[in-house]
Design a protein around this motif. Structure first.
Motif, PDB file in Angstrom:
ATOM      1  N   ALA A  94      34.294   3.766   3.123  1.00 47.32           N
ATOM      2  CA  ALA A  94      33.591   4.273   1.939  1.00 47.32           C
ATOM      3  C   ALA A  94      32.087   4.332   2.193  1.00 47.32           C
ATOM      4  O   ALA A  94      31.418   5.300   1.808  1.00 47.32           O
ATOM      5  CB  ALA A  94      33.892   3.396   0.727  1.00 47.32           C
ATOM      6  N   GLY A  95      31.540   3.313   2.836  1.00 44.02           N
ATOM      7  CA  GLY A  95      30.123   3.329   3.166  1.00 44.02           C
ATOM      8  C   GLY A  95      29.770   4.445   4.127  1.00 44.02           C
ATOM      9  O   GLY A  95      28.692   5.054   4.020  1.00 44.02           O
ATOM     10  N   GLN A  96      30.650   4.765   5.063  1.00 41.43           N
ATOM     11  CA  GLN A  96      30.408   5.866   5.983  1.00 41.43           C
ATOM     12  C   GLN A  96      30.384   7.208   5.252  1.00 41.43           C
ATOM     13  O   GLN A  96      29.543   8.062   5.545  1.00 41.43           O
ATOM     14  CB  GLN A  96      31.478   5.874   7.071  1.00 41.43           C
ATOM     15  CG  GLN A  96      31.375   4.722   8.050  1.00 41.43           C
ATOM     16  CD  GLN A  96      32.492   4.733   9.073  1.00 41.43           C
ATOM     17  OE1 GLN A  96      33.477   5.447   8.927  1.00 41.43           O
ATOM     18  NE2 GLN A  96      32.352   3.926  10.110  1.00 41.43           N
ATOM     19  N   LEU A  97      31.309   7.398   4.305  1.00 44.30           N
ATOM     20  CA  LEU A  97      31.327   8.646   3.542  1.00 44.30           C
ATOM     21  C   LEU A  97      30.035   8.824   2.749  1.00 44.30           C
ATOM     22  O   LEU A  97      29.443   9.918   2.728  1.00 44.30           O
ATOM     23  CB  LEU A  97      32.530   8.661   2.599  1.00 44.30           C
ATOM     24  CG  LEU A  97      33.921   8.740   3.236  1.00 44.30           C
ATOM     25  CD1 LEU A  97      34.997   8.657   2.165  1.00 44.30           C
ATOM     26  CD2 LEU A  97      34.071  10.026   4.041  1.00 44.30           C
ATOM     27  N   ILE A  98      29.591   7.756   2.095  1.00 40.50           N
ATOM     28  CA  ILE A  98      28.363   7.853   1.299  1.00 40.50           C
ATOM     29  C   ILE A  98      27.155   8.080   2.202  1.00 40.50           C
ATOM     30  O   ILE A  98      26.260   8.877   1.887  1.00 40.50           O
ATOM     31  CB  ILE A  98      28.191   6.585   0.445  1.00 40.50           C
ATOM     32  CG1 ILE A  98      29.373   6.417  -0.514  1.00 40.50           C
ATOM     33  CG2 ILE A  98      26.891   6.637  -0.339  1.00 40.50           C
ATOM     34  CD1 ILE A  98      29.360   5.113  -1.282  1.00 40.50           C
ATOM     35  N   SER A  99      27.106   7.400   3.337  1.00 34.40           N
ATOM     36  CA  SER A  99      25.974   7.555   4.258  1.00 34.40           C
ATOM     37  C   SER A  99      25.876   8.972   4.790  1.00 34.40           C
ATOM     38  O   SER A  99      24.782   9.545   4.863  1.00 34.40           O
ATOM     39  CB  SER A  99      26.118   6.565   5.420  1.00 34.40           C
ATOM     40  OG  SER A  99      26.064   5.231   4.965  1.00 34.40           O
ATOM     41  N   MET A 100      27.002   9.561   5.160  1.00 34.51           N
ATOM     42  CA  MET A 100      26.979  10.923   5.679  1.00 34.51           C
ATOM     43  C   MET A 100      26.543  11.921   4.608  1.00 34.51           C
ATOM     44  O   MET A 100      25.850  12.899   4.895  1.00 34.51           O
ATOM     45  CB  MET A 100      28.361  11.290   6.214  1.00 34.51           C
ATOM     46  CG  MET A 100      28.811  10.471   7.404  1.00 34.51           C
ATOM     47  SD  MET A 100      27.740  10.668   8.840  1.00 34.51           S
ATOM     48  CE  MET A 100      28.044  12.377   9.237  1.00 34.51           C
ATOM     49  N   GLN A 101      26.918  11.678   3.362  1.00 33.32           N
ATOM     50  CA  GLN A 101      26.592  12.618   2.291  1.00 33.32           C
ATOM     51  C   GLN A 101      25.118  12.540   1.907  1.00 33.32           C
ATOM     52  O   GLN A 101      24.518  13.552   1.542  1.00 33.32           O
ATOM     53  CB  GLN A 101      27.467  12.327   1.069  1.00 33.32           C
ATOM     54  CG  GLN A 101      27.413  13.382  -0.015  1.00 33.32           C
ATOM     55  CD  GLN A 101      28.036  14.692   0.428  1.00 33.32           C
ATOM     56  OE1 GLN A 101      28.894  14.716   1.301  1.00 33.32           O
ATOM     57  NE2 GLN A 101      27.591  15.797  -0.154  1.00 33.32           N
ATOM     58  N   MET A 102      24.509  11.372   1.986  1.00 27.72           N
ATOM     59  CA  MET A 102      23.120  11.208   1.571  1.00 27.72           C
ATOM     60  C   MET A 102      22.135  11.344   2.728  1.00 27.72           C
ATOM     61  O   MET A 102      20.929  11.218   2.531  1.00 27.72           O
ATOM     62  CB  MET A 102      22.931   9.849   0.902  1.00 27.72           C
ATOM     63  CG  MET A 102      23.157   8.666   1.806  1.00 27.72           C
ATOM     64  SD  MET A 102      23.083   7.084   0.918  1.00 27.72           S
ATOM     65  CE  MET A 102      21.368   7.040   0.455  1.00 27.72           C
ATOM     66  N   GLY A 103      22.625  11.600   3.942  1.00 28.57           N
ATOM     67  CA  GLY A 103      21.737  11.807   5.071  1.00 28.57           C
ATOM     68  C   GLY A 103      21.394  10.557   5.841  1.00 28.57           C
ATOM     69  O   GLY A 103      20.439  10.561   6.626  1.00 28.57           O
ATOM     70  N   LEU A 104      22.150   9.503   5.651  1.00 27.28           N
ATOM     71  CA  LEU A 104      21.915   8.252   6.389  1.00 27.28           C
ATOM     72  C   LEU A 104      22.890   8.082   7.547  1.00 27.28           C
ATOM     73  O   LEU A 104      23.046   6.974   8.041  1.00 27.28           O
ATOM     74  CB  LEU A 104      22.036   7.041   5.448  1.00 27.28           C
ATOM     75  CG  LEU A 104      20.758   6.580   4.758  1.00 27.28           C
ATOM     76  CD1 LEU A 104      21.052   5.381   3.872  1.00 27.28           C
ATOM     77  CD2 LEU A 104      19.671   6.233   5.758  1.00 27.28           C
ATOM     78  N   GLY A 105      23.552   9.157   7.943  1.00 28.47           N
ATOM     79  CA  GLY A 105      24.512   9.046   9.034  1.00 28.47           C
ATOM     80  C   GLY A 105      23.872   8.658  10.345  1.00 28.47           C
ATOM     81  O   GLY A 105      24.523   8.065  11.215  1.00 28.47           O
ATOM     82  N   PHE A 106      22.579   8.992  10.513  1.00 31.13           N
ATOM     83  CA  PHE A 106      21.890   8.648  11.756  1.00 31.13           C
ATOM     84  C   PHE A 106      21.466   7.186  11.798  1.00 31.13           C
ATOM     85  O   PHE A 106      21.147   6.674  12.876  1.00 31.13           O
ATOM     86  CB  PHE A 106      20.658   9.535  11.927  1.00 31.13           C
ATOM     87  CG  PHE A 106      19.626   9.341  10.855  1.00 31.13           C
ATOM     88  CD1 PHE A 106      18.629   8.392  10.995  1.00 31.13           C
ATOM     89  CD2 PHE A 106      19.652  10.106   9.700  1.00 31.13           C
ATOM     90  CE1 PHE A 106      17.684   8.209  10.003  1.00 31.13           C
ATOM     91  CE2 PHE A 106      18.715   9.910   8.697  1.00 31.13           C
ATOM     92  CZ  PHE A 106      17.721   8.965   8.854  1.00 31.13           C
ATOM     93  N   ALA A 107      21.420   6.529  10.637  1.00 32.91           N
ATOM     94  CA  ALA A 107      20.992   5.131  10.573  1.00 32.91           C
ATOM     95  C   ALA A 107      22.204   4.237  10.796  1.00 32.91           C
ATOM     96  O   ALA A 107      22.932   3.919   9.856  1.00 32.91           O
ATOM     97  CB  ALA A 107      20.328   4.834   9.224  1.00 32.91           C
TER      98      ALA A 107
END
Length: 256
Positions: free
Chosen positions: A99-112
């Motif tokens: 769930a955290g990965q899905l939210i991160s990718m959607q808000m632009g934090l996938g690189f972090a």
């Protein structure tokens, strides 16, 4: 002179080693204890101590020759049972990571991404935060003690030597579908809100092409995503209670 026969020695070995394989395999796979943070030697010592503590009250173990094919099959069966029980808890924790990965990718934090010391793999920032939060909640509600209780009761409800029928695997495989569904439901409010924001930026780009959407959109999406994630954490305890109850119920139903 006090003498021990081979049958007596074999009985003592069976009464200790067969439970040890089931307990040890669960401890090697389950979260918190079965991570890289805990050395394998410590996990082995813990498995031996746990086995010694409950061995006197366990049902009588089947008497088999230690070098026979039947003994090897019994050992393999205990390892499979322990691994499946630990896998349920492992997947329960990874629901929140996903769930955290899905939210991160959607808000632009996938690189972090951060290196997870427990698994040794790179995990997005929000996934690591939710994993730490769930770990603390699981320990706070004594979920690990309930898991150990289910393991101890499994020797009564699913004795050593009782063959697993196809129903156990069917129930186990059928209920694993809730993993992806629970992760999607957990991340759905934040992902839906961020999707609306991205659509609004797309409309703004079409209405005003001269607007530099990358300069404005990325930081605003990041800020709004953090606010939405902060608001969604208000319901994290409810989701945790539901998912944890389902996971522990699945463990108990598998051993019955």
């Amino acid at each position: 002179m006090f003498e021990l026969s081979g049958t007596q020695i074999g009985g003592w070995i069976n009464s200790f080693l067969l439970p040890l394989f089931r307990i040890g395999s669960m401890l090697m796979v389950m979260p918190i204890v079965g991570t890289q943070l805990v050395p394998r030697r410590i996990r082995l010592y813990f498995a031996v101590a746990f086995t010694v503590a409950i061995a006197p009250v366990l049902p009588e173990m089947p008497q088999v020759d230690a070098l026979s094919v039947q003994a090897i099959l019994l050992i393999a069966e205990q390892i499979i049972i322990g691994v499946l029980l630990g896998l349920v808890l492992q997947m329960m924790f990874h629901i929140f990571v996903f769930a955290g990965q899905l939210i991160s990718m959607q808000m632009g934090l996938g690189f972090a991404s951060l290196m997870d010391p427990a698994t040794g793999v790179s995990v997005p920032l929000l996934g690591q935060f939710l994993l730490m939060l769930v770990t603390l909640l699981f320990l706070a509600v004594n979920g690990h003690l309930v898991a150990f209780e289910i393991m101890a009761e499994s020797f009564v409800t699913l004795p050593v030597g009782q063959a697993l029928d196809i129903g156990h695997y069917t129930v186990f495989a059928g209920r694993l579908s809730w993993v992806i569904g629970a992760a999607l439901l957990l991340a759905l409010p934040a992902v839906s809100s961020l999707l609306v924001i991205n659509i609004a930026f797309g409309v703004m780009t079409r209405a005003a092409p001269q607007l530099n959407i990358f300069t404005i959109g990325f930081p605003l999406t990041l800020i709004m995503g953090m606010i939405i994630f902060w608001a969604s954490t208000a319901e994290i305890l409810t989701h945790f209670q539901t998912i944890t109850s389902e996971a522990l119920f699945l463990m108990r139903s598998f051993t019955q």
